[in-house]
Design an enzyme around this catalytic site. Sequence first.
Site, PDB file in Angstrom:
ATOM      1  N   SER A 128       1.125  -1.199   0.168  1.00  0.00           N
ATOM      2  CA  SER A 128      -0.289  -0.018  -0.026  1.00  0.00           C
ATOM      3  C   SER A 128       0.689   1.738  -0.032  1.00  0.00           C
ATOM      4  O   SER A 128       2.123   1.444   0.193  1.00  0.00           O
ATOM      5  CB  SER A 128      -0.783  -0.126   1.261  1.00  0.00           C
ATOM      6  N   TYR A 153      -2.548  -0.875  10.208  1.00  0.00           N
ATOM      7  CA  TYR A 153      -2.759  -1.061   8.193  1.00  0.00           C
ATOM      8  C   TYR A 153      -0.821  -0.587   7.957  1.00  0.00           C
ATOM      9  O   TYR A 153      -0.895  -2.140   7.091  1.00  0.00           O
ATOM     10  CB  TYR A 153      -3.550  -0.089   8.274  1.00  0.00           C
TER      11      TYR A 153
HETATM   12  N1  LIG Z   1      -8.301  -0.557  -2.776  1.00  0.00           N
HETATM   13  C1  LIG Z   1      -7.671   0.122  -2.458  1.00  0.00           C
HETATM   14  O1  LIG Z   1      -7.484   1.639  -2.507  1.00  0.00           O
HETATM   15  C2  LIG Z   1      -6.548   0.036  -1.961  1.00  0.00           C
HETATM   16  C3  LIG Z   1      -5.173   0.570  -2.070  1.00  0.00           C
HETATM   17  C4  LIG Z   1      -3.965   0.353  -0.643  1.00  0.00           C
HETATM   18  C5  LIG Z   1      -3.190  -0.701  -1.415  1.00  0.00           C
HETATM   19  N2  LIG Z   1      -4.716  -2.031  -0.813  1.00  0.00           N
HETATM   20  C6  LIG Z   1      -4.869  -3.007  -1.187  1.00  0.00           C
HETATM   21  O2  LIG Z   1      -5.123  -3.694  -1.831  1.00  0.00           O
HETATM   22  C7  LIG Z   1      -5.374  -5.274  -1.273  1.00  0.00           C
HETATM   23  C8  LIG Z   1      -7.089  -5.203  -2.029  1.00  0.00           C
HETATM   24  O3  LIG Z   1      -8.106  -4.715  -1.602  1.00  0.00           O
HETATM   25  P1  LIG Z   1      -9.074  -3.932  -1.842  1.00  0.00           P
HETATM   26  O4  LIG Z   1      -9.606  -2.690  -2.303  1.00  0.00           O
HETATM   27  O5  LIG Z   1      -9.778  -4.990  -2.939  1.00  0.00           O
HETATM   28  O6  LIG Z   1     -10.221  -4.308   0.034  1.00  0.00           O
HETATM   29  P2  LIG Z   1     -11.139  -5.081  -0.419  1.00  0.00           P
HETATM   30  O7  LIG Z   1     -11.507  -4.887   1.129  1.00  0.00           O
HETATM   31  O8  LIG Z   1     -12.703  -4.859  -1.326  1.00  0.00           O
HETATM   32  O9  LIG Z   1     -10.664  -7.061  -0.592  1.00  0.00           O
HETATM   33  C9  LIG Z   1     -10.418  -7.156   0.329  1.00  0.00           C
HETATM   34  C10 LIG Z   1     -11.352  -9.256   0.774  1.00  0.00           C
HETATM   35  O10 LIG Z   1     -10.182 -10.314   1.077  1.00  0.00           O
HETATM   36  C11 LIG Z   1     -10.568 -10.920   2.309  1.00  0.00           C
HETATM   37  N3  LIG Z   1     -10.640 -11.148   3.570  1.00  0.00           N
HETATM   38  C12 LIG Z   1     -10.015 -10.898   4.490  1.00  0.00           C
HETATM   39  N4  LIG Z   1      -8.942 -10.713   5.381  1.00  0.00           N
HETATM   40  C13 LIG Z   1      -9.387 -12.151   4.434  1.00  0.00           C
HETATM   41  C14 LIG Z   1      -9.504 -13.464   5.415  1.00  0.00           C
HETATM   42  N5  LIG Z   1      -8.305 -13.380   6.198  1.00  0.00           N
HETATM   43  N6  LIG Z   1      -9.133 -14.648   5.101  1.00  0.00           N
HETATM   44  C15 LIG Z   1      -9.740 -15.018   2.881  1.00  0.00           C
HETATM   45  N7  LIG Z   1      -9.837 -13.894   2.455  1.00  0.00           N
HETATM   46  C16 LIG Z   1     -10.073 -12.312   3.456  1.00  0.00           C
HETATM   47  C17 LIG Z   1     -12.149  -9.855   2.203  1.00  0.00           C
HETATM   48  O11 LIG Z   1     -13.490 -10.650   2.653  1.00  0.00           O
HETATM   49  C18 LIG Z   1     -12.018  -9.126   0.745  1.00  0.00           C
HETATM   50  O12 LIG Z   1     -13.808  -9.215   0.119  1.00  0.00           O
HETATM   51  C19 LIG Z   1      -5.886  -5.384  -0.120  1.00  0.00           C
HETATM   52  O13 LIG Z   1      -3.835  -5.766   0.875  1.00  0.00           O
HETATM   53  C20 LIG Z   1      -5.238  -3.965   0.323  1.00  0.00           C
HETATM   54  O14 LIG Z   1      -4.989  -3.414   1.649  1.00  0.00           O
HETATM   55  C21 LIG Z   1      -6.263  -1.455  -2.027  1.00  0.00           C
END
Ligand SMILES: NC(=O)c1ccc[n+]([C@@H]2O[C@H](COP(=O)([O-])OP(=O)(O)OC[C@H]3O[C@@H](n4cnc5c(N)ncnc54)[C@H](O)[C@@H]3O)[C@@H](O)[C@H]2O)c1
Length: 331
Positions: A128, A153
């Site tokens: 991130s 985080y």
């Molecule tokens: N969206 C953004 O702007 C952004 C920015 C920086 C980093 N990220 C990272 O990108 C990745 C995807 O983010 P996103 O926006 O799609 O988030 P999201 O919350 O929509 O998707 C994450 C998914 O992981 C699943 N999950 C969480 N814990 C779990 C576990 N213990 N076992 C199985 N499944 C689990 C959740 O149910 C969820 O569906 C994450 O690692 C997030 O930290 C996202």
Amino acid sequence: MRVLVTGAAGFIGFNVSRHLLARGDSVVGIDSINDYYDPQIKRDRLALLAENGGAFAFKQVDFSDHVALEAALEGEQFDRIVHLGAQAGVRYSIENPRAYLTANLAGHLNLLEIARHRRSEHMVYASSSSVYGGNTTLPFRVEDRVDQPLSLYAATKKADELMSETYAHLYRMPQTGLRFFTVYGPWGRPDMAMWLFTKAIFAGEPINVFGEGNMRRDFTYIDDIVAGIVACLDHPPADDGAVKAGGSISPHRLYNIGNSQSEDLGEMITLIEQACGRPAERNLMPMQPGDVRDTFADISAIQRDLGFAPTTRISEGVPKFVAWYKHYHGL
Ligand SMILES: NC(=O)c1ccc[n+]([C@@H]2O[C@H](COP(=O)([O-])OP(=O)(O)OC[C@H]3O[C@@H](n4cnc5c(N)ncnc54)[C@H](O)[C@@H]3O)[C@@H](O)[C@H]2O)c1
């Protein structure tokens, strides 16, 4: 190619899975479908993926439980891994720090162990932009020191990068860590600002604008993020001793994936107002604990190595998000 996608019911995991399936790959998706935000949208995303028949397999499992994870994946073959499942969100890490310990630390280690024992050709995983913490030299470069995270985080994401580096060194496992910058677009996340603002404007409610509106974000459209993830997935780093982006001499590199345009929060709100056809009532609020004031990605490493070039400006991406939001909610 058969790809294990974690967080397949999530915003980015769903969009990556859809892209891989459309180009003819097959996907094993895993997700716990937790209720950090309304799981209905996760079920709706999975229903779309299921339209691909046998090319998409789904297992509901909590990957922080290694016994359950190994049982769920028994008999499943895959060549590469895209690890996107995590506990996301900066503010929630103040309220519920232990969710980050299990999902992001134990979970990341469990996926590393799966990659190691299954001899995965490449694991691409989500880090991130929040790892840059309060760094004031912009744009953020993957060579910058990132030792002062402002939220738990961010600390867990930095720890994931360190665990991955150790596994790349010990077991020569090819990996790519991606520092995403504020991703938005269709099928987005209901806990993120763009969704919350759009929802409030349609409901005729005021919007809470943190940092008194004086914040900048490098907003990255989902299709650009997917293109970057897939370009990485297709080109694992070589184990050739050369220094990789981020400084590793093992087969492990780190890239920023952003739009490389730092936009004023107010400009983003104006674009939502225009797309909704209604003005927003702004509730100016102080900075939230853990929040970063400015983000701005230097993407020269991924540009140089893989030709990554984002094409969607927020003036184009925000109306696309609002159009999808209206359609999804029948507005
Ligand atoms: N969206 C953004 O702007 C952004 C920015 C920086 C980093 N990220 C990272 O990108 C990745 C995807 O983010 P996103 O926006 O799609 O988030 P999201 O919350 O929509 O998707 C994450 C998914 O992981 C699943 N999950 C969480 N814990 C779990 C576990 N213990 N076992 C199985 N499944 C689990 C959740 O149910 C969820 O569906 C994450 O690692 C997030 O930290 C996202």
